[in-house]
Scaffold this motif. Sequence first.
Motif, mmCIF file in Angstrom:
data_model
loop_
_atom_site.group_PDB
_atom_site.id
_atom_site.type_symbol
_atom_site.label_atom_id
_atom_site.label_comp_id
_atom_site.label_asym_id
_atom_site.label_seq_id
_atom_site.Cartn_x
_atom_site.Cartn_y
_atom_site.Cartn_z
ATOM 1 N N LEU A 284 -9.038 5.178 -8.924
ATOM 2 C CA LEU A 284 -9.334 3.947 -8.034
ATOM 3 C C LEU A 284 -10.671 3.564 -8.643
ATOM 4 N N ASN A 285 -11.651 4.431 -9.182
ATOM 5 C CA ASN A 285 -13.008 4.067 -9.937
ATOM 6 C C ASN A 285 -12.544 3.404 -10.986
ATOM 7 N N ILE A 286 -11.708 3.516 -11.834
ATOM 8 C CA ILE A 286 -11.393 2.936 -13.223
ATOM 9 C C ILE A 286 -10.901 1.696 -12.828
ATOM 10 N N VAL A 287 -9.609 1.561 -11.782
ATOM 11 C CA VAL A 287 -9.397 0.036 -11.261
ATOM 12 C C VAL A 287 -10.449 -0.708 -10.834
ATOM 13 N N SER B 294 -14.956 -11.823 -3.281
ATOM 14 C CA SER B 294 -13.495 -12.048 -3.544
ATOM 15 C C SER B 294 -12.697 -10.714 -3.710
ATOM 16 N N SER B 295 -13.334 -9.774 -4.531
ATOM 17 C CA SER B 295 -12.862 -8.525 -4.790
ATOM 18 C C SER B 295 -12.509 -7.634 -3.508
ATOM 19 N N ILE B 296 -13.585 -7.759 -2.630
ATOM 20 C CA ILE B 296 -13.751 -6.930 -1.520
ATOM 21 C C ILE B 296 -12.517 -7.729 -0.689
ATOM 22 N N LEU B 297 -12.314 -8.903 -0.361
ATOM 23 C CA LEU B 297 -11.489 -9.550 0.510
ATOM 24 C C LEU B 297 -10.100 -9.292 0.066
ATOM 25 N N ILE B 298 -9.811 -9.328 -1.357
ATOM 26 C CA ILE B 298 -8.482 -9.228 -1.923
ATOM 27 C C ILE B 298 -8.070 -7.914 -1.952
ATOM 28 N N PHE B 299 -8.731 -6.961 -2.475
ATOM 29 C CA PHE B 299 -8.226 -5.586 -2.481
ATOM 30 C C PHE B 299 -8.766 -4.553 -1.597
ATOM 31 N N GLY B 300 -9.791 -5.016 -0.660
ATOM 32 C CA GLY B 300 -10.469 -4.132 0.207
ATOM 33 C C GLY B 300 -9.423 -3.222 1.071
ATOM 34 N N THR B 301 -8.336 -4.133 1.762
ATOM 35 C CA THR B 301 -7.568 -3.413 2.620
ATOM 36 C C THR B 301 -6.724 -2.445 1.803
ATOM 37 N N LEU B 302 -5.955 -3.082 0.891
ATOM 38 C CA LEU B 302 -5.239 -2.201 -0.066
ATOM 39 C C LEU B 302 -5.720 -0.682 -0.505
ATOM 40 N N MET B 303 -6.875 -0.961 -1.282
ATOM 41 C CA MET B 303 -7.446 0.185 -1.680
ATOM 42 C C MET B 303 -8.026 1.012 -0.771
ATOM 43 N N SER B 304 -8.584 0.856 0.505
ATOM 44 C CA SER B 304 -8.752 1.713 1.285
ATOM 45 C C SER B 304 -7.664 2.494 2.154
ATOM 46 N N PRO C 158 0.874 -1.195 -0.158
ATOM 47 C CA PRO C 158 -0.024 0.199 0.063
ATOM 48 C C PRO C 158 0.894 1.171 0.008
ATOM 49 N N ALA C 159 1.812 1.459 0.794
ATOM 50 C CA ALA C 159 2.785 2.353 0.930
ATOM 51 C C ALA C 159 3.348 2.649 -0.460
ATOM 52 N N THR C 160 4.010 1.637 -1.083
ATOM 53 C CA THR C 160 4.616 1.589 -2.266
ATOM 54 C C THR C 160 3.607 2.285 -3.349
ATOM 55 N N ILE C 161 2.588 1.777 -3.824
ATOM 56 C CA ILE C 161 1.536 2.293 -4.380
ATOM 57 C C ILE C 161 0.953 3.690 -4.371
ATOM 58 N N GLY D 123 -15.772 3.134 1.446
ATOM 59 C CA GLY D 123 -16.412 1.749 1.435
ATOM 60 C C GLY D 123 -17.507 1.703 0.434
ATOM 61 N N VAL D 124 -18.287 2.835 0.621
ATOM 62 C CA VAL D 124 -19.658 2.789 -0.402
ATOM 63 C C VAL D 124 -19.274 3.041 -2.037
ATOM 64 N N ILE D 125 -18.079 3.772 -2.158
ATOM 65 C CA ILE D 125 -17.457 3.888 -3.422
ATOM 66 C C ILE D 125 -17.068 2.544 -3.927
ATOM 67 N N MET D 126 -16.460 1.646 -3.283
ATOM 68 C CA MET D 126 -15.956 0.511 -3.370
ATOM 69 C C MET D 126 -17.103 -0.428 -4.113
ATOM 70 N N ILE D 127 -18.087 -0.595 -2.900
ATOM 71 C CA ILE D 127 -19.177 -1.311 -3.320
ATOM 72 C C ILE D 127 -19.713 -1.027 -4.418
ATOM 73 N N VAL D 128 -20.184 0.296 -4.642
ATOM 74 C CA VAL D 128 -20.958 0.713 -5.852
ATOM 75 C C VAL D 128 -20.119 0.414 -7.242
ATOM 76 N N ASN D 129 -19.030 0.355 -7.124
ATOM 77 C CA ASN D 129 -17.851 0.091 -8.495
ATOM 78 C C ASN D 129 -18.227 -1.480 -8.694
ATOM 79 N N LEU D 130 -18.082 -2.311 -7.718
ATOM 80 C CA LEU D 130 -18.031 -3.595 -7.739
ATOM 81 C C LEU D 130 -19.593 -4.182 -8.038
ATOM 82 N N VAL D 131 -20.456 -3.569 -7.507
ATOM 83 C CA VAL D 131 -22.111 -3.939 -8.102
ATOM 84 C C VAL D 131 -22.330 -3.482 -9.506
#
Length: 428
Positions: free
Chosen positions: A322-325, A337-347, A301-304, A361-369
């Motif tokens: 972040l929205n595009i990704v 699986s997206s939340i569990l793999i990328f949730g900590t990193l993205m947040s 996370p720090a590197t990114i 958190g809302v932004i991420m969920i809306v993207n994924l749905v």
Amino acid sequence: MSTGLLLILTFAVCICLGMPIAFALGCTVVVGAATVPGLSFMTIMQTSFAAIDSFTLVAIPFFILAGEIMLKGGLSEKLIEFCQVCVGNKRGSLGIVAVIACMIFSAISGSGPATVAAIGGLLIPAMKEDGYDEGFTCSLIAAAGSMGPVIPPSILFIMYAVVTGISVTDLFIAGVLPGIVMAACLCVFCYVIARKKKYGKLDQPPFDIKDFFRALKKAIWALLVPVIILGGIYGGFFTPTEAAIVACVYALIVSLFIYKDLKIKDLPQIFISTGSTTGYCLAFVGAAQVLGKLLAMMKVPATITDLLVSFTDSKIVVLLLLNIVLLIIGCFMEPVSSILIFGTLMSSIAAAFGVDPIHFGVIMIVNLVIGMCTPPVGINMFVAAGVGGIKPENMFKWLFPCIAVLIVALLIITYIPAISLGLFSIFG
């Protein structure tokens, strides 16, 4: 070969071999334990057990069970009739009814595919008969079903809370207005297209106050579900986990003894379906938490974040990136699986740029749905196509405009934080 590249290669090889994502994650963290200093196999076991030993996670099987009971219990028919009376006789009214019914049912089931199946099973045939193009009909229902995991109660919010340590109640509060924004955008889109294409026969009766109260009387038990669940949580009467249990008991009583559309013989299949879905969700949790710890130890996370800072220091640009990704991730991976793999990193990245963690958190969920509607793995798309009896590719003409509307809603939610955080002045 660097450790990061080795882990990526391990995960990619496992996926290419057809291994389930949960097992692919497990293999990846085992390789990580063997190569990353400070991460032992004992740490893996302790972290995995601690992740699964969570009171918050108990809410997941109960919310899934409540949704299954309500899906089979006849609540959708009453909701649709109530929405039809409220909307009245106007061009595109049946499409607007579909969107509003999906929004209300989302607050009952918390599941996108369940919402598409329940509402689409009744309204897709009705909309076809009313003169709507079948591709438009299925696409609209698929897009409206994406509100299922956004409007609380939401299993995806629970998973995100477990990964990031944010309060489930706070996320539930934050999801209400964004879900309404998504519904409003889809209703406007439906109305404009219906007027342009002259969809609908305008033979629905106009709004009548007597019909309204008659429909309300029939639907009241269904409409009380989100009131009881969310009112109880926000009022401090019970936690989200306790609310899930209350929802199950209430759903059983209403479906068995009031609406009487659910039979005792239906319960074993409902329990089996609930167990299967729950197992699928929880299989990721342990391995995903270890992966998050692994990424943190490798300072990913720090590197990114440093990379993004070298590119731009604008929160607006970072949120757009972040929205595009996340939109791309959502097209190829299912949300859990997206939340569990990328949730900590993205947040972590978002927090480094001053984005409120609940808002992100809302932004991420809306993207994924939104990804649940897109090819190649959009489950809402396939469910809607199956219910409508058409090929998924026959939806593409209207599916992509519907997705564009959802992306407009996403941008509104992203850049107006008050939509996600505004209710905290009342319930926070």
